[in-house]
Every structure is written in C-alpha cells, then in structure tokens.
Design an enzyme around this catalytic site. Structure first.
Site, PDB file in Angstrom:
ATOM      1  N   ARG A 294      11.424 -14.896  18.874  1.00 18.04           N
ATOM      2  CA  ARG A 294      12.081 -13.892  19.714  1.00 18.04           C
ATOM      3  C   ARG A 294      12.245 -12.532  19.034  1.00 18.04           C
ATOM      4  O   ARG A 294      12.177 -11.498  19.698  1.00 18.04           O
ATOM      5  CB  ARG A 294      13.416 -14.416  20.244  1.00 18.04           C
ATOM      6  CG  ARG A 294      14.396 -14.950  19.204  1.00 18.04           C
ATOM      7  CD  ARG A 294      15.415 -15.850  19.920  1.00 18.04           C
ATOM      8  NE  ARG A 294      16.555 -16.301  19.109  1.00 18.04           N
ATOM      9  CZ  ARG A 294      16.541 -17.377  18.328  1.00 18.04           C
ATOM     10  NH1 ARG A 294      15.441 -18.074  18.177  1.00 18.04           N
ATOM     11  NH2 ARG A 294      17.626 -17.736  17.660  1.00 18.04           N
TER      12      ARG A 294
ATOM     13  N   HIS B   4      19.606 -11.651  14.685  1.00 18.38           N
ATOM     14  CA  HIS B   4      20.249 -12.647  15.547  1.00 18.38           C
ATOM     15  C   HIS B   4      21.763 -12.456  15.506  1.00 18.38           C
ATOM     16  O   HIS B   4      22.279 -11.786  14.637  1.00 18.38           O
ATOM     17  CB  HIS B   4      19.876 -14.039  15.059  1.00 18.38           C
ATOM     18  CG  HIS B   4      18.400 -14.272  14.970  1.00 18.38           C
ATOM     19  ND1 HIS B   4      17.673 -14.809  15.991  1.00 18.38           N
ATOM     20  CD2 HIS B   4      17.512 -13.986  13.985  1.00 18.38           C
ATOM     21  CE1 HIS B   4      16.401 -14.891  15.642  1.00 18.38           C
ATOM     22  NE2 HIS B   4      16.271 -14.390  14.418  1.00 18.38           N
TER      23      HIS B   4
ATOM     24  N   ASN C 228      18.778 -18.465  25.473  1.00 16.84           N
ATOM     25  CA  ASN C 228      19.995 -17.699  25.765  1.00 16.84           C
ATOM     26  C   ASN C 228      20.436 -17.919  27.209  1.00 16.84           C
ATOM     27  O   ASN C 228      21.605 -18.188  27.473  1.00 16.84           O
ATOM     28  CB  ASN C 228      19.777 -16.183  25.575  1.00 16.84           C
ATOM     29  CG  ASN C 228      19.731 -15.741  24.121  1.00 16.84           C
ATOM     30  OD1 ASN C 228      19.106 -14.754  23.790  1.00 16.84           O
ATOM     31  ND2 ASN C 228      20.401 -16.478  23.247  1.00 16.84           N
TER      32      ASN C 228
ATOM     33  N   ARG D 142      19.916  -7.290  18.087  1.00 18.69           N
ATOM     34  CA  ARG D 142      19.408  -8.646  18.209  1.00 18.69           C
ATOM     35  C   ARG D 142      18.069  -8.596  18.952  1.00 18.69           C
ATOM     36  O   ARG D 142      17.702  -7.568  19.512  1.00 18.69           O
ATOM     37  CB  ARG D 142      20.404  -9.513  18.978  1.00 18.69           C
ATOM     38  CG  ARG D 142      21.681  -9.758  18.209  1.00 18.69           C
ATOM     39  CD  ARG D 142      22.773 -10.341  19.088  1.00 18.69           C
ATOM     40  NE  ARG D 142      22.397 -11.648  19.623  1.00 18.69           N
ATOM     41  CZ  ARG D 142      23.090 -12.281  20.560  1.00 18.69           C
ATOM     42  NH1 ARG D 142      24.173 -11.715  21.094  1.00 18.69           N
ATOM     43  NH2 ARG D 142      22.711 -13.472  20.980  1.00 18.69           N
ATOM     44  N   HIS D 143      17.343  -9.690  18.911  1.00 18.01           N
ATOM     45  CA  HIS D 143      16.143  -9.867  19.724  1.00 18.01           C
ATOM     46  C   HIS D 143      16.503  -9.660  21.200  1.00 18.01           C
ATOM     47  O   HIS D 143      17.670  -9.738  21.562  1.00 18.01           O
ATOM     48  CB  HIS D 143      15.644 -11.292  19.533  1.00 18.01           C
ATOM     49  CG  HIS D 143      16.747 -12.298  19.744  1.00 18.01           C
ATOM     50  ND1 HIS D 143      17.096 -12.759  20.986  1.00 18.01           N
ATOM     51  CD2 HIS D 143      17.602 -12.866  18.874  1.00 18.01           C
ATOM     52  CE1 HIS D 143      18.122 -13.579  20.886  1.00 18.01           C
ATOM     53  NE2 HIS D 143      18.455 -13.669  19.606  1.00 18.01           N
TER      54      HIS D 143
ATOM     55  N   GLU E 103      18.112 -16.971  12.225  1.00 14.28           N
ATOM     56  CA  GLU E 103      19.453 -17.266  12.727  1.00 14.28           C
ATOM     57  C   GLU E 103      20.095 -18.421  11.954  1.00 14.28           C
ATOM     58  O   GLU E 103      19.387 -19.252  11.360  1.00 14.28           O
ATOM     59  CB  GLU E 103      19.373 -17.605  14.234  1.00 14.28           C
ATOM     60  CG  GLU E 103      20.700 -17.926  14.902  1.00 14.28           C
ATOM     61  CD  GLU E 103      21.776 -16.844  14.777  1.00 14.28           C
ATOM     62  OE1 GLU E 103      21.949 -16.294  13.683  1.00 14.28           O
ATOM     63  OE2 GLU E 103      22.453 -16.567  15.791  1.00 14.28           O
TER      64      GLU E 103
END
Lengths: 504, 543
Positions: A341, A426, A298, A291-292, A361
């Site tokens: 991101r 994502h 987040n 993932r980023h 995402e």
C-alpha cells in the site's frame, strides 16, 4: 545450596567484587540463592511478552536488562560555549531524542533559574564580570540547578541530565566535575564553537528576541544588548583544550557541524550522543509525513496485512503527487515501507523513492488481518491488556509500540541527516515518528491522530517544530480507535468495542 | 587501531585482490513488491544501498549515490591496513560492496624482491617512479572496480603522506565523479608502533628470511624516510576536505565535513572499534523442545539435554576466569533459560531473536516442503536473500543485527547466547564470509565458538561441551548448489543475471530428504573435541 564447588565460590566472589566496583549496578540480591544446578522457572509477562524468572508463583527480582545497558551510572551532559551558540537548541533536541529512545532525560537550563530568581532583566550589565551581585546570583542559580540534577538522577529515576549553561571557564567546569564525582555521575561535555557572525545573528533573531528577557523591547536594542552580553563572556572564555582537557570526555562542535573534535568517549550512551550530534543539521527544510492511501483492509476494518489500495486510496496517491508538485521542492526524497500500500501510493507520484523495511507497520502477530471485533472475541484478555498500556503491550508473536520505536531509530537518524523528505508510512509508524518531532510521551504516542489521506508538514523552527496538517479532500475510513473508558480485563464486549471506528 | 595481542597466527598483506568477503549481489528477492522497471529493490534497513546507476530514474544527479573512495593517510605501522581491512569487512557485511586496494602489494608485485629501506628514500628517483606507477595502477583498478564491477566503496590503502599525492587522488576522483573521504591515523606512542611492527610487519613478504632485529631496524628506517615528507591533514588548509583523523588509536578524533550517509556510518564505526585484547564467545541456546522434533522457530523451552548444556556452559565460562564478562541473550525463552543457568547478570536484545520464519514458524522442513514447495525451492536457490512469507530473510537479519555488531565492537569480553541463523550472521561478520556462504555456516548446538582478534583477522576456537544434541544444520541441496556455483563462478559478479530456472523448480523427494538433518536420532559426538581453527586472510579455515 550449601554445597558448592570451589569454582562456584570463586565465581560468586568475583561477581560481588565487580558489583562493588560498579557503583550503580544494583546489588545482585538472590544471586547467592541461584546455583547453576537449580535454574529458576520462566513465565511470560502477559503485557510485554518477556520471559521472567518466577519462584513460587511470584516474579523474582529480575536481574536481566531488557536492552543493551546504555550506561552503568547516570550521565551529566554539560554544555560549553558563548551565548547564542546553539547550546539550548542542542540541549533540547538531545533531550527529546534520548527520551524518545527510552533513556529518561531532562534538561536543566540555568538561564531559566536566573530568570525565575531575578524576574526582571534590565541589561547586559547583569552579566558583566565585575558585577559582584550578578555573579553571586548566577552562582546560586547554578548550584540550585545542580541540586535539582542530583535529585533527578539519584531519586527520580533519571539517567541523563543536560546541564545547559555557558560553563565557559575551566574553574566552573571543575566545580561541575567535582559535583559529578561526589555523586557518581559520568560527565560528558558538549561544546559549541562558532565564529560565523551570520549564524550568531540568525540565532539571536530566531530565539533570543523571543526570550522573556526582551519582551517589550525594541528589536535593535535587544540585539545590541545581547551582543554586549556575549562580550561579557568572551574575556574569560576558555575553550576545551586538546592537551589541558585531554582526560575529559567531550565533543566539540565547530561552525555548526562543519567539524567535530571527539575526545575519550566512555560508553554506549556517549557514543550514541556523539553519533546523533554529528548527524543533525540546521539547514531549513520540511519533513512530510503521511500514511498510504486507504487500503482494502482499511475499509473492512481489519488491521495489518499487506493489501492494495482502494479506488479512493488511488485517488489520494494521485492527489499527493499534485500536492508535492505544488510544494516546488526539487530535491525531495521519498521513502516508503516495503508494504504494497505504501509502494502503490509512492508509484502515484512518478518520482524515485526508497523502500525501508523498518518503516513497515507494527507487526500485530496473531492478530494480523483481524477486525477489532474478532480480536475481542478471540483474545479478550489481550485486547484489554493492550488498552491498559498500549505503548508497552506486545501482540502475541508481534510487536509493541516500544519495539517499533527501537526499530525506527535508524529512520530518525537518517531523517535528521536528510533535508526535504516525504515519508509514506503507516498509522503506528507515523505516530512514533510524530512523537519524536513533537516530543510526545509514551502515554500520548499510541493515541496521536494520524488520519488517512492527510499530510503533516513539519518545519523546524527555533527550538521546536511547526506542524501543518493538510487534508487532501479524499474521503477515507476512520481507523483511529480511542482508548475506551473501561480497560478492565473482565469488561463486556460492548465496553471493549465502544471506540471502534465504523467500517463495512 | 593496532593489533596488540600476541599470537603466531599472522597473515601478510597479500590478498587484497583475492578478497571474497560479503559481496552481495543486487537482485530481486521473494516477497518484495515490484512495479515494473521504475522500482528498485532497496536495502532493508538503511536506505542508501546505492542505486544501480544505469537504472536511475532520478531527474537530478544522486550525489549521495556516487562511489566513494576511502583514502588512508599516515606513516607506516599506524594501523592503516588494519583499519582498511576491518572497515571493508564491515561495509561488505552491511551490504555495501567494498574492496581494499593496497598499494604496497602492487609495489611488491612490481619489484619482486625487497632489499632495504633505501627503496623508500625520497631521493631514490628510480624507486619513486616505480612507487608512483604502482599508485596509478591501483587507481586504475579502482576505476575498473567502480565501473565494471559495480563496487560502491574502494579503500585506497597507502601512506598518502604528501599533499601532492593526495592532490593526484583528489583530481582522479573528481574527474570520475567519486567522493573522497580521508582516514588519517596519527600515533606517536613508540610502544604501539613497535607492537604493530612485531604483529604484522615482520611476517610481510618483504622480510622473509630476514633476522627479526634487522627487520625491525629496517622498518624503522623506512618510517623515517616517510617522516621527511609527511604532511598531515591540516585543520585549516584541508578544511574543504572530508576526513576523520584518529589520534593515538582512538583516544581522540577530529571529524571534518561528513558529506553523506555512508561517511557518517564509517565515522561511527571507526569511533566504536578498539584494539584492547578480548574474546567474544558465541553459542546457541541449549537444545530446545522444538529442536528435538525438528521444528524451526517457535519459542519453546530447553530439552533435558539443553538444560544440561546450560549448566555445562556455566562451568566452561567460569573456567575461562573472566571478571568483566557481559552476557547477552535474545528475548526468546530458550536463550534466557540458558543464561539463567549461568547465575550472572545478562542483557536481553530483541534484535538477537531468531530469524522470523513467518508462516513457516513451528513447522518441520517436511511440512514446509509439503505446504510450500515453491517457497522451499526458492529458499534453496538463494538462501541469503530469500524472505519467508510474512517473515525475514538472512539479509533482513544482517540489517537487524547491525547495532549488535556495533556494540560488540565497543565492548570487551562477551558471551552471546543466540540462535542458529543469528549466529551465522555474526560469525560471517567476524570471519569475513560472503553472503553466499553465510547461511550455510556450521553452528552446531552445544558448541561455543571463542573468537579472539589477532593481527588482521580473528582466531577461532570451537569448543564442543560434550553434551549430545540433535543436528539442525541443513546443507545446501544439490540443485541449489549448482545454481549458486554457476553464479559464483562468474568472477564474483555482483549483479546477478536473470535466474535460469526460477519459477518452477521441482526438488525431487530424494534430494530433499538427503539434506534434512536427522532429528529422530541424535548425532553422537565421539569425544569432546576442542579444535583450534585458524583463520587465514582469505577467510579459509584451516585446522
């Protein structure tokens, strides 16, 4: 309802005829009741957000297909080829792909039936063409497998069955074609032809030596026995022929995908199968999924959005760069989504990368940028429905995991074509991709653990995939929300928020 | 791949250079994250939108990104030009800049008047010289197309029936660093060949003022000339080459050494197209509640007139008497309501949903102008590439619709009930419209477009079902127009120069209002108008 114009009558008749012609089309009940002048009311299904015809408050039998009709009748995929030509590899892989794109598929490996029947394998002599007892057993196994195929396709809701056996004689294939005709199945043959001794040798070492037939057996003896087993088939092998078999639907894969002969593709699903088989390869490689880096949203416990990386997220991006360098891959492709991101994360690597919008995402629609607490507060019903069936649940004006899988299909196809690739994506996207490689069901998929700042390295081996999970030792918030115990729509807020991970 | 329907709407193979379809300039796009020079904007869905070579930051050569030459192989009247044109149309539509180079056209330009098949005899030395020179001139233009005009794929449409000629092409490609993919069409069915000659060859400039029977006889002799020297691609001798061999119009395919993404997609496309006569019906849902109030997007139901249209559509389709008609809708209420009135089975595609206007969903144009004036101006500057905040662009839409086009190619008779922007994208594919024209194609409510493939193109019949509806078409405003035209005039350049007045572009209220469709009044159509539009090769629609 009684008064009908001639054209309508004509029309009604026609649709019945076409339904009769088409053995699998469900009889269109209720079609008689619907006249053009009286269309049914539509109501939106709360889970999937699809519009369905209703009458007197009850859902009508839904005549619409929610996606393109893949095939009008169940399909039997029949492999053809000598032992160690990758038939089982193709069968398993194809089955995995079809299930992932939501076509219920199962493989039926006749060798497995034989092993269960005979228990102890002695030697290649079992496969000798003049071993009458062996022949009889093998015939019985094939017919037992076909019986199970029938059960699966007619009663258990299967759409595709992969019949994995050598099927090297025209006679045997004729039996299968007749079986399919009797049951109204379409048949598509997949033949693998390979004369490269290195490839065959490699295949034997990779998968055959691990077979239950050769446990407690010396490697060289096993290889020798297996080569003799291949010989047993060679004499009677009749390959699919351009002229003799011109009326059949088939793909012939030559020399592990150097060349393909494709004959009479009949429908959508066969066309997809052909495209898939033409894109897969067996060159060793690794696929890196991550993932980023941790994002601003987040840390706030908010989903979706398009925020940038936190300082920790940036550290991860840097460390990811180091990690990739230590892997020593000089032709690595890097893919990102079109969200800030993932692009920021890729920028940390200092190598060229490609952006895919389809890697974005999952679209949470009206819930974008909300905290789980807010979703529960504003849309408690939606939140509960999601917990009840997370895979099929579609956010209001957004997407479901099911939608996401459809959107990601081109990514999977291109991943199959490519060699070493790093995909920076994502949480929901990574779950879908991972489910494909690890053959996870729709129920497991939305709960697969894909933590931040952790790289998964996938390396294809034998019939499966080796997974290494590499934590890059950069702290990050936990974004994984387990399925809560209580998914009832009348649950308390406390129950609903039971599994929400901590955040600021 | 031969056209097998009968129609008089024929076009000749004359316009490969004036081709203007689908050229989509690369450039920046709203709502895409950019990071200085290193970043390149990529295609939305499938990646290898080729890197602009000079900008490549790759440390190793990007072989997958080198230009590709598609080289046709086959005797005359085997559908090579049909395949070339169709493939080119598809590739341009998906955003891969592609052009056909038809060597026959170079020959016609060089020799002016065609006398007879004698020209094609292998022992006609003078003619052989001319033909070779033409092929070389075409290759030179391919080179120019790749280097100067930033083309990505060139389709070299000629017979290329000798190994020697193919060797020349391979050497040329190798010297320039192009990939080569051969597409051979093999057909021995005399009926198909005769049909093809009738459909497209008789109208060729070679046979103007010529008796039909004589023309056919001459053409058959011309084929014989090629047969003397024809060497098909060979399983063994050509095993190192990348190619697809199509047998008898797609009953069988041999595919050898597919090298990359684009070749794989070309193969998939060629394996899905067919020439069975059929019609594709495109229409929008009936007028919706939101249409009535001039709001875009949303998921409203049909208005009363919209429901009336749904019934009218049912009658119209029944009148077409098609036994095996498939009906597709989107997942949106208005298309499903429209399909429900037909009383037949239908399939729902999420991919057919209307363009996602993101934060502008459910707004009127006036509200967009009020709340997001800059966005609104940006959209008018480049409507094709403009992406709504948190929404989609037309470019995104085309990528999303690619599987629909692929399945449309596979299917036969189909009715697609969709939405304005979606219908524009689908129509642009069939009518070979450029990215610039696409977002302004006219797709009014309550009008069915019946598309029937003929020869190299598509016949379009526009059928208004005589039920009034609001007009939802917003024309290109003048400021935008200036900008677009100035871009277009630059010789159909693919690469766009920096935008002159990009950031601040105030649209005066007058100009703005001038193009807003009037949704408070309904536009009346005088009578049912069924007009037959014919598509010429250039993609112009003539009445």
């Amino acid at each position: 309802m009684k008064h009908r114009s001639p054209s309508e009558q004509h029309h009604g008749k026609k649709s019945r005829v076409s339904a009769a012609e088409n053995s699998s089309t469900p009889p269109a009940d209720g079609m008689e009741d619907q006249t053009a002048s009286n269309p049914r009311e539509l109501t939106q299904n709360p889970l999937k957000k699809i519009w369905m015809p209703y009458k007197n408050g009850l859902p009508e039998k839904h005549i619409a297909q929610r996606k393109v009709c893949m095939t009008n009748c169940p399909t039997l995929i029949v492999t053809v080829g000598l032992p160690a030509r990758g038939k089982t590899y193709i069968s398993k892989k194809l089955t995995r792909y079809l299930n992932w794109i939501d076509v219920p598929t199962r493989e039926f490996n006749v060798g497995q039936y034989r092993r269960e029947f005979v228990k102890i394998y002695k030697s290649f002599e079992f496969f000798s063409p003049d071993n009458e007892e062996g022949l009889e057993i093998r015939r019985q196994c094939a017919s037992a497998a076909l019986n199970d195929v029938r059960q699966y396709l007619t009663e258990d809701g299967g759409q595709v069955a992969v019949f994995d056996a050598t099927n090297t004689t025209r006679e045997r294939r004729e039996t299968i074609i007749q079986f399919a005709e009797q049951n109204g199945f379409k048949v598509f043959f997949v033949e693998s032809v390979c004369e490269d001794p290195d490839v065959i040798q490699e295949n034997i070492v990779q998968v055959k030596l691990g077979s239950p037939d050769y446990t407690n057996c010396d490697t060289e003896d096993a290889v020798e026995d297996f080569m003799k087993r291949i010989k047993c088939y060679e004499n009677s092998y009749e390959t699919l022929d351009e002229v003799l078999d011109r009326d059949l639907s088939f793909i012939k894969i030559m020399d592990v995908g150097q060349r393909y002969l494709v004959n009479r593709v009949m429908d959508h699903i066969q066309s997809r199968i052909v495209y898939y088989l033409m894109n897969i390869h067996i060159t060793p490689r690794s696929i890196y999924l991550c993932r980023h880096g941790e994002s601003e949203l987040n840390v706030k416990g908010r989903i979706g959005g398009d925020s940038g990386l936190t300082p920790r997220g940036k550290v991860f991006a840097e460390k990811l760069g180091h990690f990739i360098q230590t892997q020593g891959i000089n032709d690595l492709k890097v893919w990102t989504s079109q969200m800030k991101r993932t692009i920021q994360t890729a920028e940390g690597l200092g190598v060229p990368y490609e952006q895919w919008k389809v890697l974005n995402e999952i679209d949470a629609g009206e819930c974008e940028e909300m905290m789980y607490e807010e979703i529960q507060e504003n849309y408690p019903l939606e939140f509960a429905l999601r917990d009840q069936d997370k895979y099929r649940y579609r956010y209001p004006k957004g997407e479901s995991y099911e939608d996401l899988v459809q959107r990601l299909e081109p990514v999977i196809m291109e991943l199959e074509r490519q060699e070493n690739v790093l995909v920076i994506c994502h949480q929901a996207v990574m779950r879908c991709l991972l489910a494909y490689f690890l053959d996870k069901t729709a129920e497991e998929l939305p709960y697969l653990k894909c933590p931040l700042h952790t790289v998964l390295k996938l390396t294809p081996i034998a019939y499966g995939c080796k997974v290494e999970s590499i934590c890059l030792n950069v702290e990050a918030v936990d974004t994984h929300r387990e399925k809560p115990e209580n998914v009832n729509i009348h649950r308390t807020t406390r129950d609903a928020l039971q599994t929400v991970p901590p955040h600021y | 791949m031969f056209t097998a329907s009968s129609s008089s709407v024929l076009t000749s193979e004359t316009c490969h250079w004036s081709y203007s379809g689908g050229q989509k300039p690369r450039g920046t796009r709203a709502h895409t994250w950019l990071f200085g020079k290193q970043m390149e904007v990529k295609g939305n869905v499938r990646p290898p939108r080729r890197r602009v070579r000079c900008e490549s930051t790759a440390s190793v050569p990007q072989f997958t990104n080198s230009p590709t030459m598609i080289v046709m192989v086959g005797l005359p009247a085997r559908g090579k030009t049909y395949i070339s044109k169709k493939l080119t149309r598809y590739l341009n539509w998906i955003g891969v800049t592609t052009k056909v180079f038809n060597v026959g056209q170079y020959r016609r330009d060089a020799t002016r008047s065609y006398n007879s098949f004698e020209f094609f005899r292998p022992d006609n030395e003078e003619a052989m010289k001319i033909r070779k020179a033409c092929a070389l001139a075409a290759l030179q233009d391919v080179c120019d197309y790749f280097t100067r005009l930033q083309g990505q794929v060139a389709v070299f449409d000629a017979t290329n029936t000798t190994r020697e000629r193919r060797e020349v092409i391979l050497n040329f490609a190798k010297e320039n660093g192009y990939k080569v993919f051969f597409v051979e069409s093999v057909c021995e069915d005399p009926e198909i060949i005769a049909e093809n000659i009738k459909q497209v060859k008789l109208s060729s400039p070679d046979y103007v003022d010529c008796d039909k029977d004589e023309a056919v006889a001459d053409f058959l002799k011309r084929i014989d000339c090629y047969k003397l020297t024809y060497v098909p691609l060979d399983d063994d001798k050509d095993r190192k080459l990348s190619y697809i061999k199509i047998f008898n119009v797609g009953s069988r395919y041999l595919v050898n050494r597919v090298q990359d993404h684009i070749q794989s997609r070309i193969v998939y496309y060629l394996m899905n197209i067919h020439v069975t006569p059929r019609s594709i019906y495109l229409c929008r849902h009936g007028e919706s509640e939101l249409n009535l109030v001039g709001r875009i997007g949303g998921d409203s139901g049909l208005s009363k007139r919209g429901a009336k249209f749904a019934n009218g559509l049912g009658s119209y389709m029944r009148g077409q008497c098609i036994t095996d008609l498939k009906v597709w809708t989107s997942h949106m209420k208005r298309t499903i309501q429209t399909a429900e009135a037909l009383g037949v089975q239908y399939e729902q595609w999420k991919a057919l949903n209307e363009i996602d206007a993101g934060v502008c969903e459910d707004m009127t144009y006036e509200e967009i102008q009020e709340n997001y004036p800059e966005e609104f101006a940006l959209r008018d500057q480049d409507k094709y590439r403009y992406r709504y905040p948190k929404g989609e662009s037309y470019e995104d839409l085309v990528q999303r619709l690619e599987p629909v086009i692929m399945e449309l190619e596979r299917q036969e008779n189909i009715l697609v009930i969709c939405h304005q922007a979606v219908m524009r994208c689908l129509l642009a594919y069939f009518l070979d419209k450029s990215a610039d024209e696409l977002p302004y194609l006219k797709c009014p409510l309550h009008t069915v477009l019946k598309l029937t493939p003929v020869a190299y193109g598509c016949k379009v019949e526009s059928v208004f079902l005589n039920i009034e509806a609001v007009n939802t078409h917003r024309d290109r405003p003048e400021v935008g127009q200036h900008f677009e035209q100035s871009c277009l005039k630059k010789n159909n350049k693919y690469k766009r120069v920096t935008r002159p007045h990009y950031s601040v572009l105030p649209i005066s209220t007058n100009q703005f209002e001038a193009v807003i469709p009037n949704h408070s009044l309904c536009v009346s159509f005088i009578s049912a108008s069924i007009s037959v539009l014919c598509l010429t090769k250039q993609g112009q629609v003539t009445r």
